[in-house]
Design a protein around this motif. Structure first.
Motif, short mmCIF file in Angstrom:
data_model
loop_
_atom_site.label_atom_id
_atom_site.label_comp_id
_atom_site.label_asym_id
_atom_site.label_seq_id
_atom_site.Cartn_x
_atom_site.Cartn_y
_atom_site.Cartn_z
N ALA A 1 0.82 -1.21 0.00
CA ALA A 1 0.00 0.00 0.00
C ALA A 1 0.86 1.27 0.00
CB ALA A 1 -0.93 0.00 1.22
N GLY A 2 2.17 1.11 -0.01
CA GLY A 2 3.06 2.27 -0.02
C GLY A 2 3.26 2.90 1.35
N ALA A 3 2.96 2.16 2.41
CA ALA A 3 3.06 2.72 3.76
C ALA A 3 4.09 2.00 4.62
CB ALA A 3 1.68 2.67 4.43
N ALA A 4 5.05 1.34 3.99
CA ALA A 4 6.07 0.60 4.75
C ALA A 4 6.87 1.50 5.68
CB ALA A 4 7.01 -0.13 3.79
N GLY A 5 7.02 2.75 5.34
CA GLY A 5 7.77 3.69 6.18
C GLY A 5 7.14 3.93 7.54
N TRP A 6 5.88 3.56 7.69
CA TRP A 6 5.18 3.73 8.96
C TRP A 6 5.40 2.55 9.90
CZ3 TRP A 6 1.67 7.82 10.24
CH2 TRP A 6 1.58 8.80 9.26
N LEU A 7 5.92 1.46 9.40
CA LEU A 7 6.04 0.25 10.22
C LEU A 7 6.95 0.39 11.44
CD1 LEU A 7 5.93 -2.50 7.45
CD2 LEU A 7 4.22 -2.04 9.24
N PRO A 8 8.09 1.08 11.37
CA PRO A 8 8.89 1.23 12.60
C PRO A 8 8.10 1.94 13.72
CG PRO A 8 10.24 1.72 10.69
CD PRO A 8 8.82 1.58 10.19
N LEU A 9 7.37 2.99 13.37
CA LEU A 9 6.55 3.67 14.38
C LEU A 9 5.47 2.73 14.90
CD1 LEU A 9 5.71 6.25 15.92
CD2 LEU A 9 4.27 6.81 13.93
N ARG A 10 4.83 2.01 14.01
CA ARG A 10 3.79 1.05 14.42
C ARG A 10 4.36 -0.01 15.35
NH1 ARG A 10 0.21 -0.51 15.06
NH2 ARG A 10 -0.67 -1.96 13.58
N LEU A 11 5.57 -0.47 15.07
CA LEU A 11 6.20 -1.47 15.94
C LEU A 11 6.38 -0.91 17.35
CD1 LEU A 11 7.60 -4.17 16.50
CD2 LEU A 11 9.72 -3.15 15.64
N HIS A 12 6.92 0.29 17.45
CA HIS A 12 7.14 0.89 18.77
C HIS A 12 5.82 1.08 19.51
CE1 HIS A 12 11.00 2.88 17.07
NE2 HIS A 12 11.21 1.63 17.40
N LEU A 13 4.85 1.66 18.84
CA LEU A 13 3.57 1.96 19.50
C LEU A 13 2.83 0.68 19.89
CD1 LEU A 13 2.33 4.92 17.25
CD2 LEU A 13 3.61 5.04 19.40
N SER A 14 2.77 -0.27 18.98
CA SER A 14 2.04 -1.51 19.27
C SER A 14 2.73 -2.32 20.35
CB SER A 14 1.89 -2.35 18.00
OG SER A 14 1.09 -1.66 17.06
N SER A 15 4.05 -2.34 20.34
CA SER A 15 4.78 -3.10 21.36
C SER A 15 4.54 -2.54 22.75
CB SER A 15 6.28 -3.10 21.06
OG SER A 15 6.54 -3.72 19.82
N VAL A 16 4.65 -1.24 22.89
CA VAL A 16 4.45 -0.63 24.21
C VAL A 16 2.99 -0.78 24.64
CG1 VAL A 16 4.49 1.56 25.50
CG2 VAL A 16 6.39 0.96 23.96
N ALA A 17 2.06 -0.53 23.73
CA ALA A 17 0.64 -0.62 24.07
C ALA A 17 0.27 -2.06 24.46
CB ALA A 17 -0.22 -0.15 22.91
N GLY A 18 0.70 -3.02 23.66
CA GLY A 18 0.40 -4.42 23.98
C GLY A 18 1.04 -4.85 25.29
N LEU A 19 2.29 -4.46 25.51
CA LEU A 19 2.97 -4.80 26.75
C LEU A 19 2.24 -4.21 27.97
CD1 LEU A 19 5.43 -6.13 28.10
CD2 LEU A 19 6.64 -3.97 27.78
N CYS A 20 1.79 -2.97 27.86
CA CYS A 20 1.05 -2.36 28.97
C CYS A 20 -0.21 -3.15 29.28
CB CYS A 20 0.70 -0.91 28.63
SG CYS A 20 2.11 0.22 28.72
N CYS A 21 -0.91 -3.59 28.25
CA CYS A 21 -2.13 -4.38 28.46
C CYS A 21 -1.79 -5.71 29.14
CB CYS A 21 -2.85 -4.64 27.13
SG CYS A 21 -3.62 -3.18 26.42
N PHE A 22 -0.75 -6.38 28.64
CA PHE A 22 -0.37 -7.66 29.23
C PHE A 22 0.11 -7.52 30.67
CE2 PHE A 22 0.50 -9.01 24.67
CZ PHE A 22 -0.71 -9.69 24.56
N LEU A 23 0.86 -6.46 30.97
CA LEU A 23 1.34 -6.25 32.33
C LEU A 23 0.21 -5.89 33.29
CD1 LEU A 23 4.66 -4.28 31.69
CD2 LEU A 23 4.41 -6.67 32.45
N ALA A 24 -0.80 -5.20 32.80
CA ALA A 24 -1.90 -4.79 33.66
C ALA A 24 -2.93 -5.91 33.86
CB ALA A 24 -2.59 -3.56 33.09
#
Length: 168
Positions: free
Chosen positions: A142-165
């Motif tokens: 879709a031409g949005a590969a440049g957004w994946l590093p940001l998505r990785l950071h955001l999703s990792s932290v968000a998911g981790l917060c959910c799992f820890l809580a």
């Protein structure tokens, strides 16, 4: 003067394109600074929620858990909506899979809100991480590969917060 031949000196009117579909710009190679800043700011409720679930006085922990779950459900829905946007940009030839996946986050987030907070947080944490995995496949074509590093950071932290809580 009407009959003097002035019309020959005027430039020709350009033809109207028969394609009524407007040109939609492609996604930028990397997210703009505003998107990066807003993305990281969006982690504040995840971090504050996880900290409150573990560190707040006992009477506040249940409320913090529900608040974190509600925010995670909203973000899961938002991530699904991104796929509708990609389908819109792709036009009539967009695959139905993008539209189906686009509602999956909303439905999973809603289901999480109906469950006990610990289970709902685990479900939403999983949805956030699975959404990133799906986006790794969908964003590049879709031409949005440049957004994946940001998505990785955001999703990792968000998911981790959910799992820890979740077990708190």
């Amino acid at each position: 003067r009407h009959g003097s031949g002035d019309n020959a000196a005027r430039p020709a009117t350009p033809a109207v394109s028969p394609d009524p579909k407007p040109a939609i710009p492609s996604a930028p190679a990397a997210p703009p600074a505003l998107a990066v800043g807003l993305g990281y700011a969006g982690l504040i409720p995840f971090l504050a929620g996880a900290l409150a679930v573990w560190g707040a006085p006992e009477p506040m922990r249940a409320g913090a858990s529900v608040a974190l779950l509600a925010y995670a459900a909203v973000i899961a829905s938002f991530l699904g909506g991104m796929h509708w946007g990609l389908a819109l940009r792709a036009g009539p030839g967009a695959g139905a899979g993008s539209l189906w996946w686009g509602i999956a986050g909303s439905l999973a987030g809603w289901a999480g809100l109906l469950l006990p907070p610990a289970v709902g947080l685990a479900l939403c944490g999983a949805v956030l991480l699975v959404s990133y995995a799906v986006d790794r496949r969908v964003y590049p074509p879709a031409g949005a590969a440049g957004w994946l590093p940001l998505r990785l950071h955001l999703s990792s932290v968000a998911g981790l917060c959910c799992f820890l809580a979740a077990p708190a």
